[in-house]
Design a protein around this motif. Sequence first.
Motif, short mmCIF file in Angstrom:
data_model
loop_
_atom_site.label_atom_id
_atom_site.label_comp_id
_atom_site.label_asym_id
_atom_site.label_seq_id
_atom_site.Cartn_x
_atom_site.Cartn_y
_atom_site.Cartn_z
N UNK A 17 -43.97 -46.66 -7.90
CA UNK A 17 -45.09 -46.27 -8.75
C UNK A 17 -45.09 -47.03 -10.08
N UNK A 20 -46.42 -50.44 -9.39
CA UNK A 20 -47.82 -50.44 -8.94
C UNK A 20 -48.78 -50.02 -10.05
N UNK A 70 -50.74 -49.83 -19.60
CA UNK A 70 -51.86 -49.05 -19.06
C UNK A 70 -53.16 -49.36 -19.80
N UNK A 86 -48.98 -39.94 -24.70
CA UNK A 86 -50.04 -39.74 -23.70
C UNK A 86 -49.75 -40.54 -22.44
N UNK A 87 -49.22 -41.75 -22.63
CA UNK A 87 -48.92 -42.61 -21.47
C UNK A 87 -47.79 -42.04 -20.63
N UNK A 90 -49.22 -39.20 -18.69
CA UNK A 90 -50.04 -39.68 -17.58
C UNK A 90 -49.15 -40.23 -16.46
N UNK A 93 -47.90 -37.30 -14.59
CA UNK A 93 -48.99 -36.74 -13.78
C UNK A 93 -49.17 -37.54 -12.48
N UNK A 94 -49.23 -38.84 -12.61
CA UNK A 94 -49.42 -39.69 -11.41
C UNK A 94 -48.18 -39.61 -10.51
N UNK A 97 -48.17 -36.53 -8.31
CA UNK A 97 -49.01 -36.69 -7.11
C UNK A 97 -48.33 -37.54 -6.06
N UNK A 98 -47.64 -38.58 -6.51
CA UNK A 98 -46.94 -39.47 -5.57
C UNK A 98 -45.77 -38.74 -4.91
N UNK A 101 -47.00 -36.34 -2.27
CA UNK A 101 -47.44 -37.04 -1.06
C UNK A 101 -46.26 -37.67 -0.31
N UNK A 110 -50.96 -28.85 -2.90
CA UNK A 110 -50.24 -29.21 -4.11
C UNK A 110 -51.07 -28.85 -5.33
N UNK A 111 -50.43 -28.25 -6.32
CA UNK A 111 -51.11 -27.99 -7.59
C UNK A 111 -50.24 -28.53 -8.71
N UNK A 112 -50.81 -29.46 -9.45
CA UNK A 112 -50.05 -30.13 -10.50
C UNK A 112 -50.45 -29.56 -11.86
N UNK A 114 -50.43 -29.30 -16.17
CA UNK A 114 -50.73 -30.28 -17.24
C UNK A 114 -49.43 -30.67 -17.94
N UNK B 11 -56.50 -36.91 -20.76
CA UNK B 11 -55.64 -37.99 -21.23
C UNK B 11 -56.50 -39.15 -21.74
N UNK B 13 -55.44 -42.04 -22.56
CA UNK B 13 -54.99 -43.25 -21.86
C UNK B 13 -55.71 -43.37 -20.52
N UNK B 17 -58.34 -46.22 -19.16
CA UNK B 17 -58.13 -46.99 -17.92
C UNK B 17 -59.39 -46.95 -17.05
N UNK B 20 -62.13 -49.10 -18.60
CA UNK B 20 -61.87 -50.53 -18.34
C UNK B 20 -62.29 -50.91 -16.93
N UNK B 58 -57.21 -31.79 -13.18
CA UNK B 58 -56.36 -30.94 -14.02
C UNK B 58 -56.60 -31.19 -15.49
N UNK B 87 -54.51 -37.27 -9.52
CA UNK B 87 -53.19 -37.54 -8.93
C UNK B 87 -52.94 -36.63 -7.73
N UNK B 88 -53.67 -35.52 -7.64
CA UNK B 88 -53.50 -34.61 -6.50
C UNK B 88 -54.19 -35.20 -5.28
N UNK B 89 -53.41 -35.47 -4.24
CA UNK B 89 -53.99 -36.18 -3.10
C UNK B 89 -53.77 -35.46 -1.77
N UNK B 90 -53.54 -34.13 -1.83
CA UNK B 90 -53.34 -33.42 -0.57
C UNK B 90 -54.68 -33.32 0.16
N UNK B 108 -54.98 -41.21 -7.89
CA UNK B 108 -54.30 -42.04 -8.90
C UNK B 108 -52.95 -42.45 -8.33
#
Lengths: 156, 132
Positions: A17, A20, A70, A86-87, A90, A93-94, A97-98, A101, A110-112, A114, B11, B13, B17, B20, B58, B87-90, B108
């Motif tokens: 991640x 990527x 970013x 903030x970065x 973020x 957060x990403x 999710x990864x 999965x 899934x519940x993420x 803040x 966010x 940031x 993104x 952009x 979220x 980011x939630x991808x279920x 994401x």
Amino acid sequence: MANAPTSGALSSAVIALLADAAFVFAEPTTAPMPAGENPLVARLTLELGERWELCVCVQDKLGQMLAANLLGTESETGEARAAASDAVGELANILAGTIALDLFGKTVVCKIGIPVVAMESGRAVGECLAKSACRVNLETEEGYALAVALTAQGGT
Amino acid sequence: MSYRILVVDDSAVSRRMVCRAVIMSGLDVSEILEASNGQEALDLLGKSWVDIVLADINMPVMNGAEMVREMAKRDFMSVTPVIIISSERSEKRMEELLGLGVHTYLGKPFRPEQIKQVIEEILRERKEAGHG
């Protein structure tokens, strides 16, 4: 619960991640986070049947680098410094999710939460990371330290 | 024709993104509006026309799913296409959001070309429906 996530799987997910999403290239290391520095720490809850806490700790300078990558700006700008927290949030957060999965599968609901980001003492972070059975310490090619831990918090 | 885009994410940031990516898509954009939660987005949508909304799920105050439900209750907002970027991808989460009327669900991290592709698809659909 499904199979418990392993540090190896976590390490692979984080390394992929970072490259990527943020163009940051890192490798596992046995060295801990520098104890004398106060890292930026993002914490968030991740509900995957069971509740987990994801903790992402980065050296302050790496936070700036993440923000710069970013945002598409330079690392030493005021903009990157201001956006470092903030970065890191973020990124957490990403990453959440990864992890959901890659480590738990796409059919798991899934519940993420803040992310909450703060500068914490290096010692407290070290103690917190040591408690987690699923954790990884990484070093970027620029020499910055990063640690990620996924800790079960009990049922939801 | 130029378009007005609304980007909704807590966010800064992440908003940057997405902005952009929209600019890089080459779309003729007259203005990109930003909101940090669903309630702010509804307030903006109530004041001015927006062609496409790109939103996170979220967020504090009002999350993306609640925002989409509220938009569906208001005639003039219910036709505005919403792209969720989360980011939630279920599978279940995606089905739930698409069931609420979300046009597309992007995970994401996303690539700028994905945003371009989805926006082009929405504009093509609008043109075919006679709204372009």
